[in-house]
Write a protein that holds these residues in place. Sequence first.
Motif, PDB file in Angstrom:
ATOM      1  N   ILE A 400       0.795  -1.235   0.000  1.00 31.01           N
ATOM      2  CA  ILE A 400       0.000   0.000   0.000  1.00 31.01           C
ATOM      3  C   ILE A 400       0.827   1.284   0.000  1.00 31.01           C
ATOM      4  CG2 ILE A 400      -1.851  -1.196   1.223  1.00 31.01           C
ATOM      5  CD1 ILE A 400      -1.105   0.438   3.726  1.00 31.01           C
ATOM      6  N   ASP A 402       3.343   2.573  -1.643  1.00 38.34           N
ATOM      7  CA  ASP A 402       3.592   3.263  -2.908  1.00 38.34           C
ATOM      8  C   ASP A 402       2.304   3.520  -3.685  1.00 38.34           C
ATOM      9  OD1 ASP A 402       6.292   3.715  -2.749  1.00 38.34           O
ATOM     10  OD2 ASP A 402       6.857   1.792  -3.630  1.00 38.34           O
ATOM     11  N   ARG A 403       1.189   3.146  -3.090  1.00 42.81           N
ATOM     12  CA  ARG A 403      -0.110   3.403  -3.752  1.00 42.81           C
ATOM     13  C   ARG A 403      -0.871   4.530  -3.058  1.00 42.81           C
ATOM     14  NH1 ARG A 403       0.804  -2.100  -4.452  1.00 42.81           N
ATOM     15  NH2 ARG A 403       0.369  -2.886  -6.563  1.00 42.81           N
ATOM     16  N   VAL A 404      -0.955   4.479  -1.741  1.00 39.05           N
ATOM     17  CA  VAL A 404      -1.745   5.491  -1.027  1.00 39.05           C
ATOM     18  C   VAL A 404      -0.881   6.615  -0.467  1.00 39.05           C
ATOM     19  CG1 VAL A 404      -3.464   3.760  -0.412  1.00 39.05           C
ATOM     20  CG2 VAL A 404      -1.638   4.275   1.206  1.00 39.05           C
ATOM     21  N   GLY A 405       0.447   6.443  -0.459  1.00 37.98           N
ATOM     22  CA  GLY A 405       1.328   7.516   0.004  1.00 37.98           C
ATOM     23  C   GLY A 405       1.769   7.349   1.443  1.00 37.98           C
ATOM     24  N   ARG A 406       2.823   8.113   1.794  1.00 37.30           N
ATOM     25  CA  ARG A 406       3.410   8.025   3.142  1.00 37.30           C
ATOM     26  C   ARG A 406       2.503   8.632   4.208  1.00 37.30           C
ATOM     27  NH1 ARG A 406       6.395   5.642  -0.697  1.00 37.30           N
ATOM     28  NH2 ARG A 406       8.583   6.278  -0.793  1.00 37.30           N
ATOM     29  N   ALA A 408      -0.789   9.309   4.363  1.00 36.16           N
ATOM     30  CA  ALA A 408      -2.032   8.586   4.662  1.00 36.16           C
ATOM     31  C   ALA A 408      -1.744   7.289   5.417  1.00 36.16           C
ATOM     32  CB  ALA A 408      -2.785   8.295   3.367  1.00 36.16           C
ATOM     33  N   THR A 409      -0.677   6.580   5.020  1.00 37.68           N
ATOM     34  CA  THR A 409      -0.334   5.327   5.694  1.00 37.68           C
ATOM     35  C   THR A 409       0.076   5.573   7.135  1.00 37.68           C
ATOM     36  OG1 THR A 409       0.417   4.370   3.602  1.00 37.68           O
ATOM     37  CG2 THR A 409       1.148   3.295   5.617  1.00 37.68           C
ATOM     38  N   THR A 412      -3.028   6.693   9.255  1.00 41.85           N
ATOM     39  CA  THR A 412      -3.990   5.604   9.481  1.00 41.85           C
ATOM     40  C   THR A 412      -3.459   4.571  10.461  1.00 41.85           C
ATOM     41  OG1 THR A 412      -4.849   5.889   7.238  1.00 41.85           O
ATOM     42  CG2 THR A 412      -5.364   3.822   8.359  1.00 41.85           C
ATOM     43  N   THR A 452       7.103   3.134   8.185  1.00 48.92           N
ATOM     44  CA  THR A 452       6.798   4.274   7.317  1.00 48.92           C
ATOM     45  C   THR A 452       7.530   5.525   7.787  1.00 48.92           C
ATOM     46  OG1 THR A 452       4.595   3.345   6.912  1.00 48.92           O
ATOM     47  CG2 THR A 452       4.930   5.664   6.342  1.00 48.92           C
ATOM     48  N   GLU A 518       3.270  15.281   1.470  1.00 44.52           N
ATOM     49  CA  GLU A 518       3.348  13.943   0.867  1.00 44.52           C
ATOM     50  C   GLU A 518       4.667  13.822   0.096  1.00 44.52           C
ATOM     51  OE1 GLU A 518       3.372  10.559   0.238  1.00 44.52           O
ATOM     52  OE2 GLU A 518       1.389  11.010   1.051  1.00 44.52           O
ATOM     53  N   LEU A 520       5.521  10.827  -1.792  1.00 42.32           N
ATOM     54  CA  LEU A 520       5.469   9.658  -2.666  1.00 42.32           C
ATOM     55  C   LEU A 520       6.174   9.936  -3.996  1.00 42.32           C
ATOM     56  CD1 LEU A 520       4.405   6.811  -3.289  1.00 42.32           C
ATOM     57  CD2 LEU A 520       2.278   7.867  -4.102  1.00 42.32           C
TER      58      LEU A 520
END
Length: 548
Positions: A400, A402-406, A408-409, A412, A452, A518, A520
């Motif tokens: 996740i 590299d898909r949703v970004g640093r 947000a990860t 969450t 992360t 962000e 990413l």
Amino acid sequence: MPKSEDDIDLDGVLNEIGQFGRFQVRQYGLMIIPIIFNALFTLSYVFTAGNLDYRCKIPECDDTVTSYHPAWLNNSVPFKNGVPAQCERFRLIANTSLEDFYCDADAFDRSTLAECSDFVYADDEVTIVKDFNINCPHNDWKLTLVGTVNNIGQFIALPIAGYLSDRFGRRLVLLLSVAGSAVFGILRSYATSYEMFIIMEFLDPAIGSTMYTTAFVLALELVGPKMRVSGNNVISCAFSFGEAALALFAMFFRNWRVLLKIIYIPGLVSLPLLWMTSESVRWLLSKGDREKAFGILKKAAKMNGKSLSPAAIESFYPNSEKDSASEELGNAGFFSLLVDAFRSPGLLLRVANCSFCWLTNVLVYYGLSLNSVTLAGDKYLNFILVSLIELPGFLIMQLILDRVGRRATLCTTMLLCGLFCLLAEFIPTENTWLSLIMFLVSKMAITMSFGTLYIYTVEIFPTNLRQSLLSVCSMFGRIGSMIAPQTPLLAKLWSPLPMVIFGGMGITSGLAILQFPETLNIQLPNTVQEAMSMNTDDRNNKDRDQLS
């Protein structure tokens, strides 16, 4: 205006030579060694200074070869929740004849308690509790102090080591930290008193505390942007296996002196191998040493079966005007760079926010690890499970991040960890398996957050101050690890208190993370201006276009 080494598109060069080829695999293989050592060294006190199950020795009843729970024990010591008292016994009735003494109930005054001077231990495990007579609850502080002193050593040393690393190079500091830590760890195994043990426990991390961060930076700075998550997970998985290996060693080598020798002697043996480590190309460029940097990249390209383009080669051989600018920047005083950096209010706020995030992550991460040995069941198995639960967390990160970004990860996972920690207190105490599962889920969430955070911290700070600012944030994190060993004592005041603290701080930090930019797929910033320009969408879009 003259150009400097910051104009070299290093991420573009890494794309040419291979983002994760044989050269990077070799570098990561070498860096895994100090990462595993760091896991073994950092948490060894969990078992060397671990508490033991013991009870009062009853000289009138215990034979030379003692049994921990003989049939007469209920007559001689009080019990609480089915467990014999550790430090109290019933007083022997004064007129009791020792001739034909059978330790029956009539021989003891059950209304009067006496303190114990000798003890019987439940098994053959030897920690400093047994060797240095750290018995009874009023001495528990001596055991928790060990972990706190360990982390005070790290707190003091990290900013110094960060400065030395940014000033004199990552490779030299890594070798010194592994060697110094190994020497003081071996000396600790020969400690003849609690005081000597504590001094060695401080000096070990004071020398070796930067082992993880230096190895991490050395590894991550040589991979391209698209492979940073994979590279981070390799390092993180190695640390998790190191934690699990520590519990396995402690399970089979149940004497703390033997355990320390088993885990520290390989540190000295590994030094010739670690000598083969390549210096950070980014650090060399930040110091204006293009020749050495180009030599490493040429070696990497050859090992990866690639070749450098004419444009890349030309960038490493600038004209004299560029040379002059590079030399001037490379010789710029470190502290002047640091002062200039902190004149940026935005960067100062970023460091403060990052430091609080580190404090929270380290407190919760180590707090959960340390409290795992107090859970019901086998303490070694619990510690292994809490260590290995990190692996699925890294797998999820791989899918996740590299898909949703640093951002947000990180946000969450911190919020989920805080929530799980709070929910764990609503589980009935008799439901041990559900409590363990909730504990493990909390550890997996904080592991994802911590992994992360390491990538994020590397990406949001400039090259010439990267390890120093990483060390500053990590230093504040050590405040959390200094507090973590004391959290089992907090449970004696109010049993849910540790998890409530973990949960509250996790949620607070998760919300504060939303202030970060962000990062990413961006190129690593080389200057403070580049680091702060990441707040703009134009910068991010430009970098993504360059990498597409």
